[in-house]
Design a protein around this motif. Sequence first.
Motif, PDB file in Angstrom:
ATOM      1  N   GLU A 152       1.028  -1.046  -0.036  1.00 56.53           N
ATOM      2  CA  GLU A 152       0.045   0.069   0.018  1.00 56.53           C
ATOM      3  C   GLU A 152       0.851   1.251   0.187  1.00 56.53           C
ATOM      4  OE1 GLU A 152      -3.133   2.467   2.901  1.00 56.53           O
ATOM      5  OE2 GLU A 152      -2.417   0.405   3.578  1.00 56.53           O
ATOM      6  N   MET A 153       1.886   1.069   0.881  1.00 54.02           N
ATOM      7  CA  MET A 153       2.743   2.452   0.853  1.00 54.02           C
ATOM      8  C   MET A 153       3.510   2.660  -0.334  1.00 54.02           C
ATOM      9  SD  MET A 153       1.770   4.070   3.628  1.00 54.02           S
ATOM     10  CE  MET A 153       0.353   3.509   3.386  1.00 54.02           C
ATOM     11  N   LEU A 154       4.023   1.469  -0.947  1.00 57.16           N
ATOM     12  CA  LEU A 154       4.819   1.456  -2.132  1.00 57.16           C
ATOM     13  C   LEU A 154       4.001   2.095  -3.031  1.00 57.16           C
ATOM     14  CD1 LEU A 154       7.447   0.700  -3.707  1.00 57.16           C
ATOM     15  CD2 LEU A 154       6.461  -1.621  -4.069  1.00 57.16           C
ATOM     16  N   HIS A 155       2.865   1.787  -3.372  1.00 56.61           N
ATOM     17  CA  HIS A 155       1.764   2.155  -4.305  1.00 56.61           C
ATOM     18  C   HIS A 155       1.803   3.732  -4.127  1.00 56.61           C
ATOM     19  CE1 HIS A 155      -1.380   2.683  -7.344  1.00 56.61           C
ATOM     20  NE2 HIS A 155      -1.991   3.082  -6.354  1.00 56.61           N
ATOM     21  N   SER A 156       1.717   4.135  -2.883  1.00 60.86           N
ATOM     22  CA  SER A 156       1.511   5.711  -2.601  1.00 60.86           C
ATOM     23  C   SER A 156       2.792   6.324  -2.968  1.00 60.86           C
ATOM     24  CB  SER A 156       1.081   5.865  -1.433  1.00 60.86           C
ATOM     25  OG  SER A 156       0.873   6.962  -0.953  1.00 60.86           O
ATOM     26  N   SER A 157       3.771   5.887  -2.688  1.00 65.74           N
ATOM     27  CA  SER A 157       5.173   6.699  -2.774  1.00 65.74           C
ATOM     28  C   SER A 157       5.586   6.541  -4.163  1.00 65.74           C
ATOM     29  CB  SER A 157       6.402   5.833  -1.648  1.00 65.74           C
ATOM     30  OG  SER A 157       6.575   4.547  -2.155  1.00 65.74           O
ATOM     31  N   THR A 158       5.255   5.538  -4.645  1.00 64.47           N
ATOM     32  CA  THR A 158       5.524   5.479  -6.259  1.00 64.47           C
ATOM     33  C   THR A 158       5.150   6.390  -7.188  1.00 64.47           C
ATOM     34  OG1 THR A 158       5.806   2.993  -6.287  1.00 64.47           O
ATOM     35  CG2 THR A 158       5.448   4.041  -8.255  1.00 64.47           C
ATOM     36  N   SER A 159       3.493   6.658  -6.697  1.00 60.44           N
ATOM     37  CA  SER A 159       3.175   7.910  -7.364  1.00 60.44           C
ATOM     38  C   SER A 159       3.576   9.224  -7.018  1.00 60.44           C
ATOM     39  CB  SER A 159       1.426   8.128  -6.844  1.00 60.44           C
ATOM     40  OG  SER A 159       0.780   6.741  -7.283  1.00 60.44           O
ATOM     41  N   LEU A 160       4.170   9.307  -5.884  1.00 56.37           N
ATOM     42  CA  LEU A 160       4.877  10.524  -5.460  1.00 56.37           C
ATOM     43  C   LEU A 160       6.430  10.847  -6.021  1.00 56.37           C
ATOM     44  CD1 LEU A 160       4.795  12.973  -3.334  1.00 56.37           C
ATOM     45  CD2 LEU A 160       6.052  11.606  -1.953  1.00 56.37           C
ATOM     46  N   MET A 161       6.928   9.534  -6.276  1.00 57.01           N
ATOM     47  CA  MET A 161       8.500   9.822  -6.917  1.00 57.01           C
ATOM     48  C   MET A 161       8.108   9.985  -8.354  1.00 57.01           C
ATOM     49  SD  MET A 161      10.415   9.387  -4.478  1.00 57.01           S
ATOM     50  CE  MET A 161      12.109   8.623  -5.200  1.00 57.01           C
ATOM     51  N   LYS A 162       7.103   9.435  -9.052  1.00 60.18           N
ATOM     52  CA  LYS A 162       6.892   9.500 -10.354  1.00 60.18           C
ATOM     53  C   LYS A 162       6.435  11.122 -10.767  1.00 60.18           C
ATOM     54  CE  LYS A 162       3.759   8.262 -14.264  1.00 60.18           C
ATOM     55  NZ  LYS A 162       2.407   7.609 -14.626  1.00 60.18           N
ATOM     56  N   SER A 163       5.797  11.732  -9.811  1.00 64.06           N
ATOM     57  CA  SER A 163       5.546  13.148  -9.838  1.00 64.06           C
ATOM     58  C   SER A 163       6.786  13.872  -9.711  1.00 64.06           C
ATOM     59  CB  SER A 163       4.686  13.477  -8.817  1.00 64.06           C
ATOM     60  OG  SER A 163       5.163  13.977  -7.814  1.00 64.06           O
ATOM     61  N   ALA A 164       7.813  13.532  -9.162  1.00 63.74           N
ATOM     62  CA  ALA A 164       9.011  14.257  -9.028  1.00 63.74           C
ATOM     63  C   ALA A 164      10.178  13.792 -10.039  1.00 63.74           C
ATOM     64  CB  ALA A 164       9.732  13.995  -7.739  1.00 63.74           C
ATOM     65  N   ARG A 165       9.889  12.975 -11.090  1.00 59.52           N
ATOM     66  CA  ARG A 165      10.622  12.757 -12.232  1.00 59.52           C
ATOM     67  C   ARG A 165      11.853  11.565 -11.796  1.00 59.52           C
ATOM     68  NH1 ARG A 165      12.865  16.909 -11.531  1.00 59.52           N
ATOM     69  NH2 ARG A 165      11.207  18.090 -10.385  1.00 59.52           N
ATOM     70  N   TYR A 166      11.242  10.475 -11.021  1.00 66.86           N
ATOM     71  CA  TYR A 166      12.203   9.539 -10.834  1.00 66.86           C
ATOM     72  C   TYR A 166      11.947   8.156 -11.670  1.00 66.86           C
ATOM     73  CZ  TYR A 166      14.322  11.626  -6.736  1.00 66.86           C
ATOM     74  OH  TYR A 166      14.951  12.525  -5.943  1.00 66.86           O
ATOM     75  N   ASP A 167      12.568   7.467 -12.036  1.00 66.53           N
ATOM     76  CA  ASP A 167      12.541   6.228 -12.802  1.00 66.53           C
ATOM     77  C   ASP A 167      11.981   5.185 -11.912  1.00 66.53           C
ATOM     78  OD1 ASP A 167      13.765   3.469 -13.533  1.00 66.53           O
ATOM     79  OD2 ASP A 167      13.556   4.558 -15.312  1.00 66.53           O
ATOM     80  N   ILE A 168      10.720   4.845 -12.039  1.00 65.03           N
ATOM     81  CA  ILE A 168       9.992   4.111 -11.225  1.00 65.03           C
ATOM     82  C   ILE A 168      10.161   2.575 -11.296  1.00 65.03           C
ATOM     83  CG2 ILE A 168       7.541   3.036 -10.944  1.00 65.03           C
ATOM     84  CD1 ILE A 168       8.202   6.283 -10.264  1.00 65.03           C
ATOM     85  N   ALA A 169      10.784   2.112 -12.464  1.00 70.04           N
ATOM     86  CA  ALA A 169      11.330   0.743 -12.480  1.00 70.04           C
ATOM     87  C   ALA A 169      12.492   0.636 -11.480  1.00 70.04           C
ATOM     88  CB  ALA A 169      11.504   0.226 -13.671  1.00 70.04           C
ATOM     89  N   SER A 170      13.158   1.610 -11.568  1.00 68.21           N
ATOM     90  CA  SER A 170      14.523   1.474 -10.413  1.00 68.21           C
ATOM     91  C   SER A 170      14.091   1.668  -9.188  1.00 68.21           C
ATOM     92  CB  SER A 170      15.487   2.506 -10.890  1.00 68.21           C
ATOM     93  OG  SER A 170      15.924   2.158 -12.298  1.00 68.21           O
TER      94      SER A 170
END
Length: 414
Positions: free
Chosen positions: A374-392
Amino acid sequence: MMSMDSGDDLDVGLGYDDVAHGSVSLKTKFWPWHKPRKQYIRNKQWNTAAANLIDHLRLKEKGRSLQYLSLPGSDLLDVRSLYTVCAAKEVRLKFIGLNEITAGDKEATMDQLISINELHGLQYIDPSSDVYEDQLERLCVDKSIAQEHIIKRASSYDVINIDLCRSMLESPPQEKQSNYYDALFKLLRHQADNRTEDWLFFVTTRTNQDMVHEGAFRKFVEALEQIFDLDEAVYNKCNELEIFGKEVLVERRIDVNKVDAPSYNNLVSAGIGKWVLSALAGRPPAHKSKMLQLFGYNVVQREGDACDMMSFGFWCKHIPNKAIDAFGLAGAGANLNAEDVAAAVSRARLTIVESVSKLINVDVHMADDDVFEEMLHSSTSLMKSARYDIASYVDWARDDHGKVKSWLANRGIA
């Protein structure tokens, strides 16, 4: 409608496609505050309390922005996360930040400029929001960037979030150099002296013994022992909940020679809670601080240690001054039914003890794979918005999750 506390919809309207700048390379370098456990604290502590405050202050009805002060870093992750709360409630967010960037660090400077630009393009961001390059410790330095923009240009803030990587207790007490004690005390008194509405104060700090100055720890011990001499209810509650251990607290005194890691952590946590309360209630205009749910986790995984990073939250409320006309002309007085400061302080002390006794160990909670996902899904959205490579990012987060689970299992905790 966006969830006000999960951050699951952070990729909606927070991407970088709408920003006018050159091609952006997705980032692959990750830091401790990028871990999903940090998102747990954003969601469960910061965002939940902020959502309650927005409702309590009736900001939407008043058409007023939420005034937010933090140390956001170049990615402004806390601001991006809090934005979902404000957008869900149709309330503008005015963020003011301090971020120290090493001279010549063009990458961090550019990243911050892009992040600010992205946020300024959002519907519920107050256009006067900004981030200033300076250290928190320089709030007490005359004419510093921090003092000019944080103290002198703002009457008060609705939410103050001081998220430190180090310890607020690392300096000797009353050191003449700029330090966290003076900066935080100045912020707390700025709020107390200029505000009558309720507000929130968050501070995240290392609390392990090798990062807390011995002089600061001794100050906490002395202050707690003074409270035990004066406040029977607090002493009894500490004994009832055994937050310091049976052998540590005996006949109103703390035996520092018998303090183990959990007792040390609890003593420091209680000391920080009492220090915040004392700073706010010590002189008029007085505010009381109710300590909210306490969260902690481990930065360093050492055998037998307690949590070494603690995230504190306080709901702060103004206590009106009782007043009687000394001339005897006015018979009614003012605020005569207001809460007694001494009684309010005693009740606030009890909430500190209760909060320390109910510490949520985030590492233990997130050893549950469902909670982690649950937290990974939430933080992934946050990191995507900040221009991070999501797979990595997902690979990095899952790898760390496995290491934490193994460490906990070896200790027989999870």
